[in-house]
Scaffold this motif. Structure first.
Motif, PDB file in Angstrom:
ATOM      1  N   MET A  13      40.534  29.528  48.858  1.00  0.00           N
ATOM      2  CA  MET A  13      41.239  29.739  47.594  1.00  0.00           C
ATOM      3  C   MET A  13      41.249  28.467  46.749  1.00  0.00           C
ATOM      4  O   MET A  13      41.105  27.351  47.256  1.00  0.00           O
ATOM      5  CB  MET A  13      42.675  30.185  47.851  1.00  0.00           C
ATOM      6  N   THR A  14      41.439  28.650  45.471  1.00  0.00           N
ATOM      7  CA  THR A  14      41.683  27.540  44.557  1.00  0.00           C
ATOM      8  C   THR A  14      43.173  27.249  44.608  1.00  0.00           C
ATOM      9  O   THR A  14      43.992  28.148  44.390  1.00  0.00           O
ATOM     10  CB  THR A  14      41.258  27.921  43.119  1.00  0.00           C
ATOM     11  N   ARG A  15      43.526  26.022  44.920  1.00  0.00           N
ATOM     12  CA  ARG A  15      44.932  25.675  45.122  1.00  0.00           C
ATOM     13  C   ARG A  15      45.671  25.305  43.843  1.00  0.00           C
ATOM     14  O   ARG A  15      46.857  25.567  43.721  1.00  0.00           O
ATOM     15  CB  ARG A  15      45.047  24.530  46.120  1.00  0.00           C
ATOM     16  N   GLN A  16      44.987  24.698  42.909  1.00  0.00           N
ATOM     17  CA  GLN A  16      45.626  24.345  41.649  1.00  0.00           C
ATOM     18  C   GLN A  16      45.338  25.451  40.645  1.00  0.00           C
ATOM     19  O   GLN A  16      44.221  25.547  40.129  1.00  0.00           O
ATOM     20  CB  GLN A  16      45.137  22.989  41.160  1.00  0.00           C
ATOM     21  N   VAL A  17      46.352  26.262  40.407  1.00  0.00           N
ATOM     22  CA  VAL A  17      46.189  27.467  39.605  1.00  0.00           C
ATOM     23  C   VAL A  17      46.917  27.312  38.276  1.00  0.00           C
ATOM     24  O   VAL A  17      48.078  26.916  38.243  1.00  0.00           O
ATOM     25  CB  VAL A  17      46.755  28.699  40.351  1.00  0.00           C
ATOM     26  N   LYS A  18      46.219  27.625  37.206  1.00  0.00           N
ATOM     27  CA  LYS A  18      46.867  27.661  35.900  1.00  0.00           C
ATOM     28  C   LYS A  18      47.603  28.992  35.796  1.00  0.00           C
ATOM     29  O   LYS A  18      47.091  30.030  36.215  1.00  0.00           O
ATOM     30  CB  LYS A  18      45.853  27.548  34.774  1.00  0.00           C
ATOM     31  N   CYS A  40      41.723  36.005  35.372  1.00  0.00           N
ATOM     32  CA  CYS A  40      43.127  36.364  35.230  1.00  0.00           C
ATOM     33  C   CYS A  40      44.006  35.146  35.479  1.00  0.00           C
ATOM     34  O   CYS A  40      43.556  34.152  36.054  1.00  0.00           O
ATOM     35  CB  CYS A  40      43.509  37.518  36.145  1.00  0.00           C
ATOM     36  N   TYR A  41      45.231  35.274  35.033  1.00  0.00           N
ATOM     37  CA  TYR A  41      46.240  34.247  35.271  1.00  0.00           C
ATOM     38  C   TYR A  41      47.470  34.903  35.886  1.00  0.00           C
ATOM     39  O   TYR A  41      47.901  35.963  35.422  1.00  0.00           O
ATOM     40  CB  TYR A  41      46.688  33.588  33.963  1.00  0.00           C
ATOM     41  N   PRO A  42      48.065  34.268  36.895  1.00  0.00           N
ATOM     42  CA  PRO A  42      49.366  34.730  37.356  1.00  0.00           C
ATOM     43  C   PRO A  42      50.406  34.460  36.260  1.00  0.00           C
ATOM     44  O   PRO A  42      50.304  33.473  35.524  1.00  0.00           O
ATOM     45  CB  PRO A  42      49.640  33.862  38.589  1.00  0.00           C
TER      46      PRO A  42
END
Length: 141
Positions: A13-18, A40-42
């Motif tokens: 997974m990508t850990r630094q999420v925008k 997508c963005y959370p």
């Protein structure tokens, strides 16, 4: 292929999420999609993830519908993420096997899936590209 069968979301997974908030405008969201090339963005409210917003959600607000008048383009861009986000969303945890993540992506036609930890906090996001990278790693090893 055995390596892929054992791999988990937390490994790829990508850990630094925008993230975005419910108040993010469609105008700002559009700029983010263009700049980041994300699917997508959370949607964050404090420490909680309350939904996701995808390019598809963004595009839905521009779809023509015979039951409503089409507002002006600037009015549509002034709408907020809260108007279009998906509040009930599929997520996985870091220990979820990639085979399961892949199956969810295929079954639900998703391009990326949020990864929430045991306390339901955002730990990362896993995208199709991450799955493809894991498959490539498996083929090499």
């Amino acid at each position: 292929m055995h390596k892929f069968l054992e791999a988990s979301a937390g490994q790829y997974m990508t850990r630094q999420v925008k993230t975005v908030t419910r108040d993010t405008t469609m105008r700002d969201l559009h700029k983010m999609f263009e700049a980041d090339n994300f699917n997508c963005y959370p949607v964050r409210e404090g420490d909680d993830i309350v939904g996701v917003v995808s390019n598809f959600d963004f595009l839905k607000c521009f779809a023509f519908n015979p039951h409503r008048m089409v507002p002006a383009y600037d009015d549509l861009l002034s709408r907020t993420v809260a108007d279009v986000m998906t509040p009930e969303f599929i997520y996985v945890d870091p220990t979820t096997k990639l085979t399961r993540v892949l199956q969810l992506m295929v079954d639900h036609r998703m391009k990326s899936v949020p990864v929430l930890d045991a306390t339901q906090r955002l730990a990362g996001i896993i995208a199709r590209e991450d799955i493809m990278r894991a498959l490539t790693d498996s083929a090499r090893g």
